[in-house]
Design a protein around this motif. Structure first.
Motif, PDB file in Angstrom:
ATOM      1  N   VAL A   7       0.845  -1.201   0.000  1.00 44.27           N
ATOM      2  CA  VAL A   7       0.000   0.000   0.000  1.00 44.27           C
ATOM      3  C   VAL A   7       0.878   1.248   0.000  1.00 44.27           C
ATOM      4  CG1 VAL A   7      -1.765   1.305   1.247  1.00 44.27           C
ATOM      5  CG2 VAL A   7      -1.906  -1.191   1.142  1.00 44.27           C
ATOM      6  N   GLY A   8       1.996   1.182   0.718  1.00 41.80           N
ATOM      7  CA  GLY A   8       2.915   2.316   0.733  1.00 41.80           C
ATOM      8  C   GLY A   8       3.517   2.601  -0.623  1.00 41.80           C
ATOM      9  N   GLU A   9       3.708   1.557  -1.434  1.00 42.59           N
ATOM     10  CA  GLU A   9       4.247   1.736  -2.790  1.00 42.59           C
ATOM     11  C   GLU A   9       3.170   2.182  -3.764  1.00 42.59           C
ATOM     12  OE1 GLU A   9       5.972  -1.974  -3.863  1.00 42.59           O
ATOM     13  OE2 GLU A   9       7.767  -1.712  -2.638  1.00 42.59           O
ATOM     14  N   GLU A  10       2.024   1.522  -3.728  1.00 43.27           N
ATOM     15  CA  GLU A  10       0.970   1.792  -4.702  1.00 43.27           C
ATOM     16  C   GLU A  10       0.142   3.023  -4.355  1.00 43.27           C
ATOM     17  OE1 GLU A  10       0.584   0.326  -7.471  1.00 43.27           O
ATOM     18  OE2 GLU A  10       1.781  -1.502  -7.277  1.00 43.27           O
ATOM     19  N   LEU A  11       0.003   3.316  -3.038  1.00 45.34           N
ATOM     20  CA  LEU A  11      -0.859   4.399  -2.564  1.00 45.34           C
ATOM     21  C   LEU A  11      -2.270   4.262  -3.142  1.00 45.34           C
ATOM     22  CD1 LEU A  11       1.607   7.426  -2.678  1.00 45.34           C
ATOM     23  CD2 LEU A  11       0.980   5.986  -0.718  1.00 45.34           C
ATOM     24  N   HIS A  12      -2.727   3.021  -3.157  1.00 46.37           N
ATOM     25  CA  HIS A  12      -4.057   2.715  -3.684  1.00 46.37           C
ATOM     26  C   HIS A  12      -4.454   1.344  -3.143  1.00 46.37           C
ATOM     27  CE1 HIS A  12      -7.273   1.826  -6.535  1.00 46.37           C
ATOM     28  NE2 HIS A  12      -7.257   3.093  -6.902  1.00 46.37           N
ATOM     29  N   PHE A  13      -5.561   1.265  -2.416  1.00 48.43           N
ATOM     30  CA  PHE A  13      -5.961   0.008  -1.787  1.00 48.43           C
ATOM     31  C   PHE A  13      -6.371  -1.028  -2.834  1.00 48.43           C
ATOM     32  CE2 PHE A  13      -5.491   2.426   1.871  1.00 48.43           C
ATOM     33  CZ  PHE A  13      -5.818   1.730   3.025  1.00 48.43           C
ATOM     34  N   GLY A  14      -7.065  -0.587  -3.879  1.00 46.52           N
ATOM     35  CA  GLY A  14      -7.511  -1.534  -4.902  1.00 46.52           C
ATOM     36  C   GLY A  14      -6.359  -2.158  -5.646  1.00 46.52           C
ATOM     37  N   ARG A  15      -5.393  -1.340  -6.107  1.00 53.57           N
ATOM     38  CA  ARG A  15      -4.238  -1.878  -6.836  1.00 53.57           C
ATOM     39  C   ARG A  15      -3.391  -2.774  -5.936  1.00 53.57           C
ATOM     40  NH1 ARG A  15      -3.873   3.415  -9.098  1.00 53.57           N
ATOM     41  NH2 ARG A  15      -2.139   3.942  -7.721  1.00 53.57           N
ATOM     42  N   SER A  16      -3.282  -2.408  -4.665  1.00 52.72           N
ATOM     43  CA  SER A  16      -2.517  -3.228  -3.726  1.00 52.72           C
ATOM     44  C   SER A  16      -3.163  -4.601  -3.573  1.00 52.72           C
ATOM     45  CB  SER A  16      -2.435  -2.534  -2.360  1.00 52.72           C
ATOM     46  OG  SER A  16      -1.773  -1.304  -2.458  1.00 52.72           O
TER      47      SER A  16
ATOM     48  N   ARG B  33      -2.497  -6.650  -6.724  1.00 50.70           N
ATOM     49  CA  ARG B  33      -1.106  -7.102  -6.788  1.00 50.70           C
ATOM     50  C   ARG B  33      -0.842  -8.252  -5.818  1.00 50.70           C
ATOM     51  NH1 ARG B  33       3.780  -2.927  -5.510  1.00 50.70           N
ATOM     52  NH2 ARG B  33       5.284  -4.453  -4.739  1.00 50.70           N
ATOM     53  N   LEU B  34      -1.469  -8.202  -4.644  1.00 51.02           N
ATOM     54  CA  LEU B  34      -1.259  -9.241  -3.636  1.00 51.02           C
ATOM     55  C   LEU B  34      -2.216 -10.417  -3.783  1.00 51.02           C
ATOM     56  CD1 LEU B  34      -0.816  -6.870  -0.578  1.00 51.02           C
ATOM     57  CD2 LEU B  34       0.984  -8.273  -1.618  1.00 51.02           C
ATOM     58  N   ARG B  35      -3.195 -10.282  -4.721  1.00 53.86           N
ATOM     59  CA  ARG B  35      -4.194 -11.327  -4.945  1.00 53.86           C
ATOM     60  C   ARG B  35      -5.036 -11.575  -3.686  1.00 53.86           C
ATOM     61  NH1 ARG B  35      -3.744 -10.821 -10.283  1.00 53.86           N
ATOM     62  NH2 ARG B  35      -1.762 -11.560 -11.106  1.00 53.86           N
ATOM     63  N   VAL B  36      -5.415 -10.484  -3.024  1.00 51.59           N
ATOM     64  CA  VAL B  36      -6.301 -10.580  -1.856  1.00 51.59           C
ATOM     65  C   VAL B  36      -7.437  -9.583  -2.052  1.00 51.59           C
ATOM     66  CG1 VAL B  36      -4.429 -11.294  -0.322  1.00 51.59           C
ATOM     67  CG2 VAL B  36      -5.001  -8.867  -0.533  1.00 51.59           C
ATOM     68  N   SER B  37      -8.399  -9.594  -1.165  1.00 51.32           N
ATOM     69  CA  SER B  37      -9.523  -8.674  -1.263  1.00 51.32           C
ATOM     70  C   SER B  37      -9.136  -7.296  -0.730  1.00 51.32           C
ATOM     71  CB  SER B  37     -10.713  -9.216  -0.486  1.00 51.32           C
ATOM     72  OG  SER B  37     -10.444  -9.216   0.909  1.00 51.32           O
ATOM     73  N   VAL B  38      -9.855  -6.277  -1.219  1.00 51.17           N
ATOM     74  CA  VAL B  38      -9.637  -4.921  -0.718  1.00 51.17           C
ATOM     75  C   VAL B  38      -9.988  -4.862   0.767  1.00 51.17           C
ATOM     76  CG1 VAL B  38     -10.356  -2.514  -0.923  1.00 51.17           C
ATOM     77  CG2 VAL B  38     -10.089  -3.900  -2.979  1.00 51.17           C
ATOM     78  N   ALA B  39     -10.995  -5.626   1.155  1.00 50.67           N
ATOM     79  CA  ALA B  39     -11.394  -5.650   2.560  1.00 50.67           C
ATOM     80  C   ALA B  39     -10.259  -6.146   3.449  1.00 50.67           C
ATOM     81  CB  ALA B  39     -12.629  -6.536   2.736  1.00 50.67           C
TER      82      ALA B  39
ATOM     83  N   THR C 184      -8.730   9.626   1.606  1.00 56.08           N
ATOM     84  CA  THR C 184      -9.918  10.365   1.177  1.00 56.08           C
ATOM     85  C   THR C 184     -10.515   9.588   0.016  1.00 56.08           C
ATOM     86  OG1 THR C 184      -8.833  11.740  -0.508  1.00 56.08           O
ATOM     87  CG2 THR C 184      -8.741  12.524   1.777  1.00 56.08           C
ATOM     88  N   SER C 185     -11.610  10.083  -0.523  1.00 55.17           N
ATOM     89  CA  SER C 185     -12.246   9.411  -1.655  1.00 55.17           C
ATOM     90  C   SER C 185     -11.428   9.536  -2.921  1.00 55.17           C
ATOM     91  CB  SER C 185     -13.649  10.000  -1.898  1.00 55.17           C
ATOM     92  OG  SER C 185     -13.559  11.389  -2.183  1.00 55.17           O
ATOM     93  N   ARG C 186     -10.440  10.441  -2.908  1.00 51.11           N
ATOM     94  CA  ARG C 186      -9.668  10.677  -4.137  1.00 51.11           C
ATOM     95  C   ARG C 186      -8.201  10.312  -4.037  1.00 51.11           C
ATOM     96  NH1 ARG C 186     -10.969  16.626  -6.220  1.00 51.11           N
ATOM     97  NH2 ARG C 186      -9.511  15.901  -7.824  1.00 51.11           N
ATOM     98  N   ARG C 187      -7.668  10.128  -2.830  1.00 52.57           N
ATOM     99  CA  ARG C 187      -6.235   9.853  -2.743  1.00 52.57           C
ATOM    100  C   ARG C 187      -5.894   9.120  -1.455  1.00 52.57           C
ATOM    101  NH1 ARG C 187      -3.351  13.744   0.339  1.00 52.57           N
ATOM    102  NH2 ARG C 187      -1.475  13.415  -0.935  1.00 52.57           N
ATOM    103  N   VAL C 188      -4.744   8.458  -1.501  1.00 52.90           N
ATOM    104  CA  VAL C 188      -4.175   7.801  -0.330  1.00 52.90           C
ATOM    105  C   VAL C 188      -2.735   8.290  -0.206  1.00 52.90           C
ATOM    106  CG1 VAL C 188      -3.468   5.608   0.694  1.00 52.90           C
ATOM    107  CG2 VAL C 188      -5.620   5.754  -0.579  1.00 52.90           C
ATOM    108  N   ALA C 189      -2.329   8.677   0.982  1.00 49.30           N
ATOM    109  CA  ALA C 189      -0.968   9.165   1.201  1.00 49.30           C
ATOM    110  C   ALA C 189      -0.486   8.700   2.565  1.00 49.30           C
ATOM    111  CB  ALA C 189      -0.923  10.692   1.115  1.00 49.30           C
TER     112      ALA C 189
END
Length: 345
Positions: free
Chosen positions: A12-21, A24-30, A51-56
């Motif tokens: 998540v620290g690399e992608e800064l996006h929960f969905g892409r993470s 990539r890890l082949r797990v659920s967003v939950a 936020t609804s638009r970004r992760v930092a």
């Protein structure tokens, strides 16, 4: 922290996006969200600003990320070296790439690999714009260096394995030197839809018929020839993070114009020739302004769009010590050359 928690946090620290993470890890967003929340409770502070638009990363999250990443990588590398010593890393690795600059990067990474493992041989294979990941499935190559525009992580099949982002580049719009935009310092992503955008020539794997019995193909124009279709999700790359940005017109006519008639190209040279002749515009990574420079083409920075992200991908079934050793060499080369496509070795 458990190993899986560390992997999720770092991803998540690399992608800064929960969905892409999660993809990539082949797990659920939950699961990703639940794990991050658990870590934040353990730390006693937020690790990410969401936020609804970004992760930092927060300041505390950034410090943890910077402390954990090298230690985690050291553990992985130590294990990989032990395996390599036990099994040996040698043989031929076929690496795909697109363009002159990425070819040089692959060569540099290959040189570093051979320094560490003299029994290895890297063979280069230049891909076409429209190949996508097909050369992997067709067993033409073993690993592919590709960007998130040509192959968004969200479009990869479960059979693919994606490595971490190696480096990023700012997007630029290639236009004719006579184009009005050539005199601009920058162009907003939302403006691109006003202009003729080139499209890569269709290939058997990526073409769709202009119309099918009973139902038009996505983006098709009845009665017209087959057109190239970008990977599902690529259209949103240049609209990401902007409420006012229109979907990026991959291979489209200007706003209000007839669709499906933009000039096609099959190579970088063809693309530049068409742009230089004033036939259209096309988004490119920033290294193109150095490696593909020519007097009749100008490169204008694009604002409001995400960066090109380059990574290695390969088939999970083909994963082996040689691919992992090459990935490690590529990562280490980037660590020593933060701008690896434009900085001399």
């Amino acid at each position: 922290m458990e190993r899986r928690e560390i992997e999720i946090f770092l991803t998540v620290g690399e992608e800064l996006h929960f969905g892409r993470s999660a993809e990539r890890l082949r797990v659920s967003v939950a699961m990703v969200s639940k794990t991050v929340q658990k870590l934040e409770r353990s730390v006693g502070a937020a690790l990410f600003e969401r936020t609804s638009r970004r992760v930092a990363l927060t300041a505390i999250g950034r410090r943890l990320f910077e402390d954990l990443r090298p230690a985690h990588q050291a553990v992985l590398d130590a294990f990989a070296r032990a395996v390599a010593a036990g099994r040996g890393v040698d043989g031929v690795l076929r690496v795909g790439f697109l363009g002159t600059a990425t070819a040089e990067f692959v060569v540099r990474a290959a040189e570093l690999l051979r320094t560490r493992h003299p029994g290895c041989e890297v063979r280069l294979h230049e891909s076409r714009f429209t190949d996508g990941t097909a050369p992997l499935r067709e067993d033409v190559i073993d690993v592919l260096l590709i960007d998130n525009f040509a192959a968004p992580v969200s479009t990869l099949e479960p059979e693919h394995r994606a490595g971490p982002v190696l480096f990023r580049e700012a997007p630029m719009l290639a236009v004719s030197a006579r184009h009005p935009l050539a005199r601009r310092e920058a162009v907003d992503v939302a403006e691109i839809a006003r202009y003729e955008v080139l499209r890569p020539r269709a290939s058997p794997q990526r073409a769709v018929p202009a119309s099918a019995p009973g139902q038009p193909a996505r983006g098709a124009v009845p009665g017209q020839a087959a057109r190239w279709v970008a990977p599902e999700g690529a259209e949103q790359l240049f609209a990401a993070g902007r409420e006012d940005a229109s979907s990026f017109p991959l291979g489209g006519a200007p706003e209000g114009g007839a669709a499906g008639r933009s000039p096609e190209f099959g190579s970088v040279q063809e693309m530049c020739a068409l742009i230089g002749a004033g036939r259209g515009v096309y988004p490119v990574p920033s290294h193109a302004s150095v490696y593909d420079a020519r007097p009749d083409v100008a490169f204008v920075p694009i604002t409001g769009a995400p960066a090109y992200e380059w990574r290695l991908i390969w088939l999970s079934a083909a994963d082996n010590n040689l691919i992992r050793a090459f990935t490690e060499a590529a990562r280490d080369y980037v660590a020593a050359h933060p701008d690896p496509l434009t900085t001399p070795a």
